[in-house]
Write a protein that holds these residues in place. Structure first.
Motif, PDB file in Angstrom:
ATOM      1  N   ALA A 146       0.916  -1.156  -0.054  1.00 14.02           N
ATOM      2  CA  ALA A 146       0.118   0.044  -0.129  1.00 14.02           C
ATOM      3  C   ALA A 146       0.974   1.229   0.087  1.00 14.02           C
ATOM      4  O   ALA A 146       1.914   1.461   0.778  1.00 14.02           O
ATOM      5  CB  ALA A 146      -0.999   0.070   0.941  1.00 14.02           C
ATOM      6  N   SER A 147       0.461   2.374  -0.845  1.00 13.52           N
ATOM      7  CA  SER A 147       1.266   3.436  -0.800  1.00 13.52           C
ATOM      8  C   SER A 147       0.988   4.462   0.250  1.00 13.52           C
ATOM      9  O   SER A 147      -0.049   4.642   0.587  1.00 13.52           O
ATOM     10  CB  SER A 147       1.126   4.085  -2.357  1.00 13.52           C
ATOM     11  N   THR A 148       1.817   5.191   0.530  1.00 19.24           N
ATOM     12  CA  THR A 148       1.820   6.445   1.280  1.00 19.24           C
ATOM     13  C   THR A 148       1.456   7.582   0.365  1.00 19.24           C
ATOM     14  O   THR A 148       2.354   7.673  -0.591  1.00 19.24           O
ATOM     15  CB  THR A 148       2.783   6.783   2.267  1.00 19.24           C
ATOM     16  N   ALA A 149       0.386   8.498   0.289  1.00 23.09           N
ATOM     17  CA  ALA A 149       0.047   9.414  -0.540  1.00 23.09           C
ATOM     18  C   ALA A 149       1.193  10.314  -0.687  1.00 23.09           C
ATOM     19  O   ALA A 149       1.755  10.925   0.286  1.00 23.09           O
ATOM     20  CB  ALA A 149      -1.195   9.947  -0.301  1.00 23.09           C
ATOM     21  N   GLY A 150       1.716  10.754  -1.925  1.00 21.80           N
ATOM     22  CA  GLY A 150       2.819  11.460  -2.334  1.00 21.80           C
ATOM     23  C   GLY A 150       3.917  11.014  -1.975  1.00 21.80           C
ATOM     24  O   GLY A 150       5.046  12.056  -2.149  1.00 21.80           O
ATOM     25  N   ARG A 151       4.378   9.832  -1.911  1.00 23.00           N
ATOM     26  CA  ARG A 151       5.583   9.155  -1.733  1.00 23.00           C
ATOM     27  C   ARG A 151       5.990   8.002  -2.592  1.00 23.00           C
ATOM     28  O   ARG A 151       5.057   7.137  -2.723  1.00 23.00           O
ATOM     29  CB  ARG A 151       6.088   8.539  -0.324  1.00 23.00           C
ATOM     30  N   SER A 152       6.851   8.056  -3.425  1.00 20.80           N
ATOM     31  CA  SER A 152       7.279   7.154  -4.319  1.00 20.80           C
ATOM     32  C   SER A 152       8.048   5.932  -3.718  1.00 20.80           C
ATOM     33  O   SER A 152       8.567   6.016  -2.419  1.00 20.80           O
ATOM     34  CB  SER A 152       8.130   7.751  -5.366  1.00 20.80           C
ATOM     35  N   PHE A 153       7.870   4.835  -4.310  1.00 18.96           N
ATOM     36  CA  PHE A 153       8.871   3.588  -3.814  1.00 18.96           C
ATOM     37  C   PHE A 153      10.001   3.922  -4.670  1.00 18.96           C
ATOM     38  O   PHE A 153      10.064   3.937  -5.935  1.00 18.96           O
ATOM     39  CB  PHE A 153       8.178   2.499  -4.063  1.00 18.96           C
ATOM     40  N   GLY A 154      11.280   3.667  -4.043  1.00 16.26           N
ATOM     41  CA  GLY A 154      12.542   3.739  -4.680  1.00 16.26           C
ATOM     42  C   GLY A 154      13.182   2.365  -4.541  1.00 16.26           C
ATOM     43  O   GLY A 154      12.925   1.472  -3.584  1.00 16.26           O
ATOM     44  N   PHE A 155      13.804   2.085  -5.622  1.00 14.37           N
ATOM     45  CA  PHE A 155      14.831   0.880  -5.777  1.00 14.37           C
ATOM     46  C   PHE A 155      16.196   1.249  -6.212  1.00 14.37           C
ATOM     47  O   PHE A 155      16.570   2.117  -7.075  1.00 14.37           O
ATOM     48  CB  PHE A 155      14.055  -0.070  -6.644  1.00 14.37           C
TER      49      PHE A 155
END
Length: 342
Positions: A146-155
């Motif tokens: 699940a995403s946090t609004a306004g935050r991307s997932f980084g890899f």
């Protein structure tokens, strides 16, 4: 069950091999109030030394063989070595507003939904992105909850998640957009950023060659905090440095250490944070994995199709998704060079 090969790679102090093209960031829940700049997006990076044409490439977020949702790349897209491009769920008429919100140069390639009318939307409750080459082979794949609004997932460039998974200001080149409320991310890697993936495991010794760059600026320099006494950071040239053990690691060094490396160039900096785990250098066999899922539950809870947190169903690479996850079991790995009498 975890694959055996990556375990051995981690124990030897090197990262598992990944493809030249790597999915390095995903935004599935923009917090932008502006409706012309709040589309989903993801970033694709060429980590190799040669250009790659995306002719014939496709991607999806629904890897269901019976009903795949596949999006095709437009013809004529080539990614140069070290380049990152953005795949954006906004029409062509909105790209300028989105680009301005992030302060991105015109040189950054952005593939928009007008070019890709079959854009496969991303779910903010958990999803994945899978990239296929012209033969249908999976080139890169990431999954996220699940995403946090306004935050991307980084890899990282090796495909593993950044520390804390979500983008954080001043970490891993992340910064805020100019729209309020601001999104946090690093689309396009146009600012100072690390090009190396941290080595997170050590046994009898440790070595991590660090690299970073800032487009159009001088080569970054490095500093570190949180280093245990057995590690030394040594400056290199051309935006590199080496973090390495300064003596053989012993049983007393085993444990987990939080490390922060700061890259600085032209008055700006960014931090790469990771946990370093030092394994028992004397062990010839280690407990690699065990199953604690009860006979009435699925892996990560939930039902046959969805995890307890609402995300895509977790699947064991050996058992698939079954009640009890294969029953009571444990997996041991021989890490020494001699047979072990059990």
């Amino acid at each position: 069950m975890k694959p055996f090969l990556p375990v051995l790679a981690l124990l030897s102090g090197s990262a598992a091999a990944h493809g030249q093209l790597v999915i390095t960031e995903v935004m599935a829940s923009s917090g932008h109030s502006a409706t012309n700049a709040n589309g989903d997006w993801w970033e694709l990076t060429n980590t190799g030394s040669s250009a790659v044409s995306l002719n014939g490439y496709k991607w999806d977020d629904t890897p269901t063989p019976a009903t795949p949702t596949v999006s095709s790349f437009p013809a004529g897209i080539t990614i140069q070595p070290g380049e990152s491009i953005i795949i954006l769920d906004e029409e062509a008429s909105n790209v300028a507003a989105w680009r301005a919100a992030w302060g991105l140069p015109s040189s950054l390639q952005i593939i928009n939904a007008t070019q890709m009318p079959d854009y496969s939307g991303l779910s903010n409750t958990g999803d994945e992105v899978n990239l296929y080459d012209g033969t249908g082979k999976v080139v890169s794949s990431v999954a996220f909850g699940a995403s946090t609004a306004g935050r991307s997932f980084g890899f990282y460039h090796d495909g593993t998640p950044v520390y804390a998974r979500n983008s954080r200001l001043d970490h891993d080149s992340a910064h805020g957009s100019s729209i309020s409320p601001a999104d946090i991310g690093s689309p396009g890697n146009t600012r100072i950023h690390f090009t190396s993936s941290p080595v997170k495991y050590a046994k009898s010794s440790y070595r991590y060659v660090i690299s970073a760059k800032k487009p159009g600026a001088s080569a970054p320099t490095f500093s570190a905090s949180g280093l245990p006494p057995f590690l030394t950071l040594t400056a290199g040239s051309g935006g590199t440095a080496t973090l390495a053990s300064n003596r053989p690691l012993t049983l007393a060094d085993t444990g987990q250490y939080n490390v922060e490396i700061t890259a600085t160039s032209g008055g700006t900096n960014t931090i790469q944070e990771f946990d370093l785990t030092v394994l028992n250098p004397l062990a010839s066999i280690v407990l690699n994995e065990y199953n604690g899922v009860s006979a009435t539950n699925f892996l990560n809870g939930g039902d046959a199709t969805t995890d307890e947190d609402g995300g895509a169903a977790s699947v064991d690479t050996h058992f698939g998704r079954v009640l009890g996850n294969g029953g009571a079991w444990a997996e041991f790995v021989v890490v020494g060079t001699a047979p072990v009498d059990m």
